[in-house]
Design a protein around this motif. Structure first.
Motif, PDB file in Angstrom:
ATOM      1  N   ALA A  11       0.830  -1.201   0.000  1.00 47.11           N
ATOM      2  CA  ALA A  11       0.000   0.000   0.000  1.00 47.11           C
ATOM      3  C   ALA A  11       0.864   1.251   0.000  1.00 47.11           C
ATOM      4  CB  ALA A  11      -0.930  -0.007   1.214  1.00 47.11           C
ATOM      5  N   ASP A  12       1.976   1.228   0.725  1.00 46.37           N
ATOM      6  CA  ASP A  12       2.871   2.387   0.755  1.00 46.37           C
ATOM      7  C   ASP A  12       3.542   2.627  -0.596  1.00 46.37           C
ATOM      8  OD1 ASP A  12       2.310   3.125   3.323  1.00 46.37           O
ATOM      9  OD2 ASP A  12       4.079   2.195   4.216  1.00 46.37           O
ATOM     10  N   CYS A  13       3.706   1.568  -1.380  1.00 49.82           N
ATOM     11  CA  CYS A  13       4.261   1.743  -2.738  1.00 49.82           C
ATOM     12  C   CYS A  13       3.301   2.543  -3.620  1.00 49.82           C
ATOM     13  CB  CYS A  13       4.501   0.386  -3.389  1.00 49.82           C
ATOM     14  SG  CYS A  13       5.885  -0.548  -2.730  1.00 49.82           S
ATOM     15  N   ASP A  14       2.008   2.285  -3.459  1.00 52.76           N
ATOM     16  CA  ASP A  14       0.983   2.941  -4.279  1.00 52.76           C
ATOM     17  C   ASP A  14       1.299   2.795  -5.764  1.00 52.76           C
ATOM     18  OD1 ASP A  14      -1.384   4.350  -4.678  1.00 52.76           O
ATOM     19  OD2 ASP A  14      -0.393   6.310  -4.612  1.00 52.76           O
ATOM     20  N   PHE A  62      -6.703  -6.006  -0.169  1.00 50.85           N
ATOM     21  CA  PHE A  62      -7.956  -5.285  -0.395  1.00 50.85           C
ATOM     22  C   PHE A  62      -8.278  -4.367   0.777  1.00 50.85           C
ATOM     23  CE2 PHE A  62     -12.567  -5.006   0.273  1.00 50.85           C
ATOM     24  CZ  PHE A  62     -12.964  -4.405  -0.904  1.00 50.85           C
ATOM     25  N   ARG A  63      -7.943  -4.799   1.983  1.00 58.30           N
ATOM     26  CA  ARG A  63      -8.232  -3.993   3.169  1.00 58.30           C
ATOM     27  C   ARG A  63      -7.381  -2.727   3.207  1.00 58.30           C
ATOM     28  NH1 ARG A  63     -11.022  -6.899   7.181  1.00 58.30           N
ATOM     29  NH2 ARG A  63     -11.432  -9.062   6.560  1.00 58.30           N
ATOM     30  N   LEU A  83      -1.954 -15.913  -4.428  1.00 56.03           N
ATOM     31  CA  LEU A  83      -1.960 -14.491  -4.774  1.00 56.03           C
ATOM     32  C   LEU A  83      -3.354 -13.899  -4.611  1.00 56.03           C
ATOM     33  CD1 LEU A  83       0.204 -12.511  -5.795  1.00 56.03           C
ATOM     34  CD2 LEU A  83      -0.550 -13.018  -8.118  1.00 56.03           C
ATOM     35  N   GLN A  84      -4.353 -14.609  -5.081  1.00 55.85           N
ATOM     36  CA  GLN A  84      -5.733 -14.122  -4.972  1.00 55.85           C
ATOM     37  C   GLN A  84      -6.192 -14.074  -3.518  1.00 55.85           C
ATOM     38  OE1 GLN A  84      -7.540 -16.937  -7.671  1.00 55.85           O
ATOM     39  NE2 GLN A  84      -7.570 -15.466  -9.369  1.00 55.85           N
ATOM     40  N   ALA A  85      -5.826 -15.075  -2.738  1.00 56.82           N
ATOM     41  CA  ALA A  85      -6.213 -15.090  -1.327  1.00 56.82           C
ATOM     42  C   ALA A  85      -5.561 -13.927  -0.576  1.00 56.82           C
ATOM     43  CB  ALA A  85      -5.821 -16.424  -0.693  1.00 56.82           C
ATOM     44  N   PHE A  86      -4.318 -13.644  -0.870  1.00 55.62           N
ATOM     45  CA  PHE A  86      -3.632 -12.518  -0.245  1.00 55.62           C
ATOM     46  C   PHE A  86      -4.261 -11.196  -0.669  1.00 55.62           C
ATOM     47  CE2 PHE A  86      -0.279  -9.257  -0.893  1.00 55.62           C
ATOM     48  CZ  PHE A  86      -0.054  -8.952   0.439  1.00 55.62           C
TER      49      PHE A  86
END
Length: 368
Positions: A67-70, A94-95, A85-88
């Motif tokens: 998220a910090d990479c954006d 997603f959160r 990958l999808q589960a992560f």
């Protein structure tokens, strides 16, 4: 038109348990060695509980680092499979970022542990330009013989018919706002333990050197060795080698010293010796280019760059002021930061673990 491009070795994003430590102490987690585990069934039960508890904190931190990479395009290393990958992405990322990375690309490669390179892509850049992936190609099947790269150094551990890439070189063609951009994603041979009187880095250097040469061959075959000017491409990933490092000397009581050191030889010299591509991390200060802290105790500690975004000459020249960012909030507290580089760690970070990864993500904003 700006593209945010990132690379991150997420470290063992696995969807399965490894019970081999019951018979092989080298693969047994250190915490289980504290207990007298008598049966394999008991070991499996404890290992499942340990892994699940540890993984939840780890993946929260991994998601915070991403998220910090954006980033608009995120290159990942050490992803188990598409299901993991999808589960992560659904359960953690997603959160942090919402409906971000709807496009996902992963092709099973050659790694004996089953870890692969992957790419997560937004549908649009942050400034609203459409990101369209028009082609994805794996080069996992290329052999030393195919590219005529076999040599005496490789013959110590390989044969000509062996595959060059220990994982893959994943090639992706994009249209970003209608403009072409090509991405090559890799995860080169790890350094491994010392062997035959050589340190791990030196012992495995011939394998990585062949991987680097193969990537260059793939790029030149694609665009034409004499027609690279004007081509917009990047080579990203964990390359498990460095051309410089920062030795960490001293101790916690008396204070630390940081001494830069240039390496006489690196597998990555094939990329840089004639300006084929540019390691834009060198636009940062010398002590502030590292993406990994290596330590085997107080006598062997250094900071180094293992994670790279290499830009084609045209892309580097179009972005002369672009400097990569390094996301270090997921580093464990054992990592020794040079003065002035300290960051606020993510919640629940431990001395050694949990952590986002042993690697730091790298991200750069580029005008395509």
């Amino acid at each position: 038109m700006t593209l945010r491009l990132a690379t991150f070795n997420i470290e063992n994003l696995m969807s399965r348990f490894d019970f081999s430590g019951f018979r092989n102490n080298l693969k047994q987690d250190r915490v289980l060695r504290l207990f007298d585990v008598k049966t394999e069934a008991e070991y499996q039960r404890l290992e499942e509980a340990r892994t699940i508890a540890y993984t939840d904190d780890t993946r929260q931190m991994s998601a915070l680092a991403i998220a910090d990479c954006d980033a608009d395009i995120l290159c990942l290393q050490e992803a188990d499979n598409m299901a993991a990958l999808q589960a992560f992405e659904y359960g953690y990322l997603f959160r942090m970022v919402g409906n971000g990375y709807r496009q996902k690309y992963l092709i099973e490669g050659n790694d004996s542990r089953g870890i692969d390179v992957a790419v997560l892509v937004r549908e649009e850049t942050r400034d609203g330009q459409k990101i369209e992936c028009v082609d994805v190609k794996s080069h996992a099947g290329v052999t030393y013989a195919d590219f005529n790269l076999f040599n005496d150094a490789l013959a110590l551990t390989n044969v000509p018919g062996d595959r060059i890439f220990k994982r893959d070189c994943l090639e992706l063609d994009f249209r970003i706002g209608g403009r072409p951009f090509t991405l090559f994603v890799v995860h080169f041979k790890s350094m491994g333990p010392a062997r035959d009187g050589l340190d791990g880095r030196t012992a495995t250097m011939p394998v990585r050197a062949a991987e680097v040469a193969a990537v260059r061959r793939i790029v030149e075959n694609r665009f034409g060795a004499d027609h690279l000017n004007g081509k917009m491409f990047a080579i990203c990933g964990d390359m498990n080698d460095y051309q410089e490092r920062v030795d960490v000397l001293g101790d916690r009581r008396t204070g630390y010293r940081f001494e830069p050191r240039q390496e006489a030889e690196s597998a990555l010299d094939v990329f840089s010796h004639d300006g084929f591509v540019e390691n834009v991390m060198r636009r940062r200060p010398e002590l502030d280019r590292w993406t990994l802290f290596h330590s085997r105790g107080p006598l062997e500690r250094h900071l180094c760059q293992l994670d790279y975004i290499w830009l084609s000459k045209a892309l580097a020249e179009r972005n002369p002021a672009s400097v990569p960012e390094i996301i270090r909030g997921g580093q464990p507290y054992r990592t020794i930061f040079p003065m002035g580089q300290e960051v606020e760690r993510y919640p629940r970070t431990g001395w050694d673990r949990p952590k986002a990864s042993d690697h730091c993500p790298v991200v750069i904003s580029l005008d395509i």
